[in-house]
Design a protein around this motif. Structure first.
Motif, PDB file in Angstrom:
ATOM      1  N   GLU B 724     174.602  74.949 -61.220  1.00 44.92           N
ATOM      2  CA  GLU B 724     175.472  73.859 -61.681  1.00 44.92           C
ATOM      3  C   GLU B 724     174.598  72.789 -62.328  1.00 44.92           C
ATOM      4  N   ILE B 725     175.074  72.254 -63.442  1.00 44.05           N
ATOM      5  CA  ILE B 725     174.266  71.246 -64.134  1.00 44.05           C
ATOM      6  C   ILE B 725     175.110  70.011 -64.404  1.00 44.05           C
ATOM      7  N   GLU B 726     174.553  68.869 -64.087  1.00 46.93           N
ATOM      8  CA  GLU B 726     175.187  67.621 -64.498  1.00 46.93           C
ATOM      9  C   GLU B 726     174.180  66.830 -65.322  1.00 46.93           C
ATOM     10  N   HIS B 727     174.630  66.340 -66.454  1.00 41.94           N
ATOM     11  CA  HIS B 727     173.735  65.571 -67.326  1.00 41.94           C
ATOM     12  C   HIS B 727     173.939  64.085 -67.075  1.00 41.94           C
ATOM     13  N   LEU B 728     172.847  63.383 -66.902  1.00 42.31           N
ATOM     14  CA  LEU B 728     172.935  61.938 -66.708  1.00 42.31           C
ATOM     15  C   LEU B 728     172.945  61.239 -68.054  1.00 42.31           C
ATOM     16  N   GLU B 729     173.551  60.090 -68.060  1.00 40.16           N
ATOM     17  CA  GLU B 729     173.477  59.295 -69.279  1.00 40.16           C
ATOM     18  C   GLU B 729     172.069  58.721 -69.387  1.00 40.16           C
ATOM     19  N   THR B 730     171.525  58.829 -70.554  1.00 37.88           N
ATOM     20  CA  THR B 730     170.123  58.487 -70.718  1.00 37.88           C
ATOM     21  C   THR B 730     169.936  57.021 -71.112  1.00 37.88           C
ATOM     22  N   VAL B 731     168.731  56.555 -70.907  1.00 34.80           N
ATOM     23  CA  VAL B 731     168.365  55.217 -71.384  1.00 34.80           C
ATOM     24  C   VAL B 731     167.761  55.395 -72.777  1.00 34.80           C
ATOM     25  N   ARG B 732     168.366  54.785 -73.755  1.00 31.84           N
ATOM     26  CA  ARG B 732     167.883  54.969 -75.126  1.00 31.84           C
ATOM     27  C   ARG B 732     166.694  54.050 -75.379  1.00 31.84           C
ATOM     28  N   LEU B 733     165.571  54.635 -75.681  1.00 27.79           N
ATOM     29  CA  LEU B 733     164.371  53.836 -75.937  1.00 27.79           C
ATOM     30  C   LEU B 733     164.126  53.639 -77.422  1.00 27.79           C
ATOM     31  N   ASP B 734     164.672  54.537 -78.227  1.00 27.26           N
ATOM     32  CA  ASP B 734     164.414  54.502 -79.661  1.00 27.26           C
ATOM     33  C   ASP B 734     165.718  54.209 -80.390  1.00 27.26           C
ATOM     34  N   ALA B 735     165.601  53.541 -81.529  1.00 26.59           N
ATOM     35  CA  ALA B 735     166.801  53.198 -82.285  1.00 26.59           C
ATOM     36  C   ALA B 735     167.513  54.444 -82.802  1.00 26.59           C
ATOM     37  N   ASP B 736     166.740  55.496 -83.108  1.00 24.93           N
ATOM     38  CA  ASP B 736     167.336  56.649 -83.774  1.00 24.93           C
ATOM     39  C   ASP B 736     167.211  57.957 -83.013  1.00 24.93           C
ATOM     40  N   VAL B 737     166.052  58.185 -82.425  1.00 23.69           N
ATOM     41  CA  VAL B 737     165.760  59.520 -81.895  1.00 23.69           C
ATOM     42  C   VAL B 737     165.627  59.456 -80.386  1.00 23.69           C
ATOM     43  N   ASN B 738     166.612  59.956 -79.691  1.00 22.31           N
ATOM     44  CA  ASN B 738     166.556  59.983 -78.231  1.00 22.31           C
ATOM     45  C   ASN B 738     166.778  61.387 -77.675  1.00 22.31           C
ATOM     46  N   PHE B 739     166.527  62.381 -78.532  1.00 24.26           N
ATOM     47  CA  PHE B 739     166.529  63.759 -78.030  1.00 24.26           C
ATOM     48  C   PHE B 739     165.225  63.949 -77.267  1.00 24.26           C
ATOM     49  N   ARG B 740     165.286  64.559 -76.093  1.00 27.11           N
ATOM     50  CA  ARG B 740     164.035  64.836 -75.383  1.00 27.11           C
ATOM     51  C   ARG B 740     163.961  66.296 -74.997  1.00 27.11           C
ATOM     52  N   GLY B 741     162.746  66.722 -74.747  1.00 28.90           N
ATOM     53  CA  GLY B 741     162.513  68.144 -74.477  1.00 28.90           C
ATOM     54  C   GLY B 741     163.052  68.552 -73.125  1.00 28.90           C
ATOM     55  N   VAL B 742     163.382  69.824 -73.029  1.00 30.61           N
ATOM     56  CA  VAL B 742     164.020  70.290 -71.799  1.00 30.61           C
ATOM     57  C   VAL B 742     163.529  71.685 -71.419  1.00 30.61           C
ATOM     58  N   GLY B 743     162.506  72.173 -72.110  1.00 24.26           N
ATOM     59  CA  GLY B 743     162.105  73.566 -71.921  1.00 24.26           C
ATOM     60  C   GLY B 743     161.472  73.862 -70.578  1.00 24.26           C
ATOM     61  N   GLU B 744     160.786  72.905 -69.997  1.00 20.68           N
ATOM     62  CA  GLU B 744     159.923  73.259 -68.870  1.00 20.68           C
ATOM     63  C   GLU B 744     160.418  72.804 -67.502  1.00 20.68           C
ATOM     64  N   GLY B 745     161.279  71.777 -67.502  1.00 14.49           N
ATOM     65  CA  GLY B 745     161.645  71.146 -66.243  1.00 14.49           C
ATOM     66  C   GLY B 745     162.157  72.085 -65.170  1.00 14.49           C
ATOM     67  N   GLY B 746     162.992  73.048 -65.559  1.00 13.70           N
ATOM     68  CA  GLY B 746     163.570  73.955 -64.568  1.00 13.70           C
ATOM     69  C   GLY B 746     162.494  74.683 -63.793  1.00 13.70           C
ATOM     70  N   MET B 747     161.522  75.178 -64.535  1.00 15.32           N
ATOM     71  CA  MET B 747     160.437  75.929 -63.901  1.00 15.32           C
ATOM     72  C   MET B 747     159.503  75.001 -63.123  1.00 15.32           C
ATOM     73  N   ILE B 748     159.428  73.743 -63.528  1.00 14.39           N
ATOM     74  CA  ILE B 748     158.526  72.812 -62.848  1.00 14.39           C
ATOM     75  C   ILE B 748     159.047  72.479 -61.455  1.00 14.39           C
ATOM     76  N   VAL B 749     160.342  72.218 -61.345  1.00 14.36           N
ATOM     77  CA  VAL B 749     160.824  71.646 -60.088  1.00 14.36           C
ATOM     78  C   VAL B 749     161.555  72.655 -59.194  1.00 14.36           C
TER      79      VAL B 749
END
Ligand code: FES
Ligand code: FES
Lengths: 171, 788
Positions: B724-749
């Motif tokens: 099950e996945i729930e996405h949190l609302e993110t804190v926008r740090l950049d005016a335009d680009v707030n896409f972040r990587g997601v490839g590794e986290g699952g395997m990390i934690v």
């Protein structure tokens, strides 16, 4: 050990005639040539993939006379006279099969390397038992390995394909 | 679907954020993908390697005579012959060694020594793979066996046989210590110190497609054309040019579909260099496709670290600081391990406040397969920290969730910075912990757990939280180097479509879809009108390729900005053609239209044609409807989240059933939620496999014991639960680009999450879990029902 190292002749050539995706095909092969290599090399049907060549991963699954078979473990000569269906034969006249369509709609795959084996395995499953439960689907797919997806998207695609081909009133 | 926004970019958000179906799928679902094994060239020859059956030995003699005259054999190369053709190299990642690390020197094929089982000793090129393998069996190699160094512990013993003569010992690096904060003061002020020895076992990538290469040298032109299975074509090109000593401009590398990698396929391997060298020598195309046994035995392995940890804590559960000693088993041809030391050190505090850290690292060389990058290569920091927090909680008799929440850094409460330096701007670790605890309903779970225990059933819940620099917040004072920037090229074609050229090399990440989504929105054309070109050194911009969870931010961001820049250029030209100001124009659905209905609209085809012809445009107008954009990552930011597993351990069989697996995560703004979720679930599945099934196992003599998929067990559809996945609302740090990587986290934690859940389930047995691999037999040993 290979045949030649055992002192056996590797150059005896056998004629193979079979039907692949509804077309008559023939070739001349050494006894040791696997069905997978025959499909991929002699018939240039590279959609069938090799992920282990020792019968575990299921990437090489094709249907031989309707039954799923690991083409890495089967010799081309053993398929003589059979009707073989590969991934290239699933879409008819450029139209995706309802299973393929459902897998597309549900983002079932990532790198796509395992895909041919899964699609062939599922095709066979749905032929034999058109209305399996999710548990049965997982069980039926447990001989196919996907390293990318964690399987949920694949199972979802299959369940959606089943739902779309079975109107709600199934008893 | 997100709704369209009005204003200057009226179509933005139409594709971005939607689970757009992948443009890769029509070919992959019909068997029309083009993987390296599918390449057929006229006259193509096939390669196979003779490999060492021993872990450590001197090569006395290689007799290739019989093989040279075997049927279908075109050439045989032993180590000495290959050394004439290709320079010695520096491991799977070239010379990406850490600072102050002397690189071991080794040849492409073994000349005098073999250092791991499967070390390549000779190469046969023949008319078919079957014939090449036949001939391999005719090659006789005489070895003099040396004592194998099969553990880091042995490697650190000064009496162990040095694996590389030029290093003199089996310690590649360290012990080196770095300190942050006042470590001694923090430990002096602690109420207690909790210690633990934690280990992570060796496991590996196992993409369903192994490595492979088709190399084709044309003696007439001096050009080497290569098809590779790789995470980045430019790296292959540069390494081949260097090791084969040919001019860079003569080397052309392409890659088609890639059947997974997870960090394995960076740079070139020794086998790939050898195959290209053979093509150069023969002037014919040569192909090598790794088989599964080679892939498991020699392609690379990851993650064998051991840690001694001391944690200074207060009686209330505040974690004040850590003293950590780490040893990495880098295997035989060290590539990425020394480089990881710095990342593990920097990341080990995670999203927690702590005031001090001392970190000591040692990198050892052993007679095992080389240490390669594997999805979240530095993940041992999360394993150690998250398991340690549960051990601390157990010592204090507190719930681990309370300890996590007590120590986690919170936005708005300074210092919002890891003790190792990086800013924690924008982290949502606290939110993800709270949300995961709420979704799992911890209190009612504890009741259910208690009832189950009374019936002799052992349920457990475990949490793990992590942050991942994907790409990490950017320090405003630091300017990224040219290599850190993401280059992207985009152009308007004469047919009115847009082409994106990216150095990203997708191998499951679906960039041909995601980058097209972003380009379509920000340029203003339908998704289907954007083509994304990847995997061709003649066409794509320089760049390192795909890895490190960089692509969403870096390539997504570069695409966004390039699309806007191209749009501005197109509007300039269009404005001339319809005699209006560019600011009154917009591109919608492939048409350039004015706000005022009275002004006529024109097609992109017309704009492209006019720009190409030039006669309708005044001089001085930029007619080149192409942009090159280099993106610095903007403000960056962290990805992160909390995972939770609920398990039941059968104490009779040692089997673990994952009853529920929950992910609460923040990867910024999602380009394509279905693709994000696929990345998360795939990573979690690998983490579950690592804990319950997978292990790269060696015997005491260095024999590799898991060289088939019957021995190296991968999770199947019945092992991996619903995630099950729930996405949190993110804190926008950049005016335009707030896409972040997601490839590794699952395997990390996932490994600590599962380990914590198993430990919780087995708490009534007093089991203390400090290792990551927990297959049934090991759990029975720990429970005490089976002898160790
Ligand atoms: S390739 Fe046939 S089962 Fe793996
Ligand atoms: S999609 Fe990559 S192995 Fe299944």
């Amino acid at each position: 050990m290979s045949l030649s190292a055992k002192g056996l002749s590797t150059d005896e050539i056998f004629q193979v005639e079979l039907t692949v995706n509804g077309e008559r095909r023939e070739g001349a092969v050494e006894a040791r040539k696997t069905l997978a290599d025959f499909l991929r090399e002699d018939l240039a049907l590279t959609g069938t993939h090799l992920g282990c060549e020792h019968g575990v991963c299921g990437a090489c699954t094709v249907l031989v006379d309707g039954e799923p078979a690991r083409s890495c473990l089967m010799l081309a000569v053993q398929a003589r006279g059979s009707a073989v269906l590969t991934i290239e034969g699933l879409a008819q006249k450029g139209e995706l099969s309802s299973l393929q369509q459902s897998m597309w709609d549900n983002h079932s795959f990532q790198c796509g390397f395992c895909t041919p084996g899964f699609l062939m395995q599922i095709t066979a499953l749905l032929e034999q038992s058109p209305n399996p439960t999710e548990g049965e689907v997982r069980e039926a797919l447990s001989g196919n390995i996907c390293r990318c997806t964690g399987y949920q998207s694949i199972v979802k695609g299959v369940m959606a394909a089943i739902a779309s081909s079975n109107p709600k009133d199934v008893s | 679907m997100s709704d369209s926004k009005s204003g200057v970019f009226p179509v933005a958000g139409r594709f971005t954020g939607s689970p757009v179906r992948r443009s890769e799928d029509p070919r992959l679902l019909t068997g029309r993908g083009m993987y390296v094994d599918d390449i057929r060239l006229p006259g193509m020859l096939h390669a196979a390697f003779v490999r060492s059956p021993m872990a450590h030995a001197v090569v006395l003699r290689v007799d290739t005579k019989a093989a040279r005259s075997a049927p279908g054999v075109r050439a045989v190369f032993d180590g000495q012959e290959m050394a004439q053709l290709a320079k010695a190299g520096g491991g799977p990642l070239g010379d990406m060694g850490g600072e102050g690390v002397e690189s071991p020197i080794f040849t492409v094929l073994a000349t005098d020594r073999v250092r791991m089982m499967g070390d390549p000793v000779a190469l046969v090129v023949a008319d078919s793979r079957y014939l090449a393998e036949d001939a391999c069996e005719l090659i006789q190699v005489e070895y003099q066996e040396l004592p194998a160094v099969t553990s880091a512990e042995q490697a650190l013993d000064p009496r162990s046989t040095p694996i590389f003569a030029n290093l003199g010992s089996n310690v590649l690096q360290g012990p080196t210590t770095e300190r942050f904060g006042d470590v001694e003061a923090v430990f002096a002020s602690a109420d207690r110190v909790v210690t633990a020895s934690l280990t992570q076992h060796r496991h590996q990538n196992v993409p369903m497609e192994g490595r492979g290469i088709v190399a084709s040298f044309d003696p007439a032109t001096g050009e080497l054309r290569v098809n590779a299975s790789t995470q980045g074509v430019h790296g292959v090109r540069e390494a081949l040019a260097a090791q084969l000593d040919i001019p860079l401009e003569k080397v052309h590398v392409r890659a088609g579909d890639i059947g997974g990698s997870f960090g394995l396929k960076f740079g070139v391997s020794r086998e790939e260099v050898a195959v290209a060298a053979a093509s150069l020598k023969l002037g014919l195309p040569v192909r090598w496709i790794e088989d599964r046994n080679e892939n498991l035995t020699v392609s690379g392995q990851a993650r064998e670290e051991s840690f001694e940890v001391e944690a200074a804590i207060t009686k209330d559960g505040d974690i004040l600081g850590l003293k950590v000693k780490m040893v990495i088993d880098a295997g035989a041809y060290p590539g990425v391990a020394p480089m990881l030391v710095g990342t593990i050190r920097q990341m080990i505090p995670g999203p927690y406040r702590m005031e001090a850290l001392s970190f000591t690292a040692t990198v050892a060389i052993t007679n095992k397969a080389s240490y390669v990058a594997y999805r979240g290569p530095w993940a041992s920091e999360t394993w150690v920290r998250e398991r340690l927090i549960d051990l601390i909680s157990a010592e204090l008799g507190r719930d681990p969730m309370q300890i996590r929440l007590r120590n986690v850094a919170v936005r708005g409460e300074p210092p919002l910075r890891m003790v190792t330096g990086p800013s924690l701007a924008g982290i949502t670790a606290q939110e993800s912990l709270q949300r995961a605890a709420a979704l799992i309903d911890l209190d009612s779970f504890r009741e259910r757990q208690e009832l189950a225990r009374q019936e002799g059933r052992y349920l457990g819940v475990g949490f793990g939280t992590f942050i991942e620099p994907a790409p990490g917040p950017r320090d405003p004072d630091e300017t990224p180097s040219e290599e850190e920037m993401e280059q992207l090229r985009m152009r308007l074609e004469l047919d009115g479509t847009v082409t994106v050229f990216t150095s990203q090399m997708p191998h499951g990440q679906s960039h041909q879809t995601t980058l097209a989504q972003v380009a379509a929105d920000h340029f203003g054309i339908p998704f289907s009108q954007v083509k994304v070109v990847v995997g061709d050194t003649d066409m794509v911009p320089m760049g390192f390729g795909t890895g490190g969870s960089r692509s969403a931010t870096m390539a997504g961001g570069a695409t966004l900005h390039a699309a806007r820049a191209l749009r501005a250029k197109v509007l300039e030209v269009a404005a001339q053609l319809i005699d209006t100001g560019p600011e009154t124009l917009n591109i919608i659905g492939g048409m350039v239209a004015a706000e005022k209905a009275s002004t006529r609209s024109i097609t992109l085809v017309e704009v492209a044609a006019a720009a190409a012809a030039g006669d309708r445009l005044p001089p001085g107008i930029d007619r080149e409807l192409e942009v090159n954009f280099a993106f610095d990552g903007g403000a960056g930011g962290w990805s992160g989240g909390t995972h939770c597993a609920v398990v039941e351990v059968d104490v009779e069989t040692g089997l673990v059933r994952v009853e529920r697996y929950l992910v609460v995560e923040d990867c910024g703004e999602m380009i394509n939620p279905a693709i994000v979720e696929g990345q998360v679930r795939g990573g979690v599945a690998q983490g579950i496999g690592a804990v319950l099934l997978e292990r790269s196992a060696y015997g005491e003599d260095g024999q590799f014991l898991s060289g088939s998929l019957m021995d190296y067990l991968l999770p199947t559809a019945t092992d991996v639960p619903q995630i099950e996945i729930e996405h949190l609302e993110t804190v926008r740090l950049d005016a335009d680009v707030n896409f972040r990587g997601v490839g590794e986290g699952g395997m990390i934690v996932a490994p600590p999450t599962l380990g914590n859940a198993i430990a919780d389930a087995l708490a009534p047995f007093g089991v203390r879990i400090t290792e990551q691999h927990l297959p049934p037999a090991r759990l029975l040993e720990l429970i005490g029902t089976m002898d160790a």
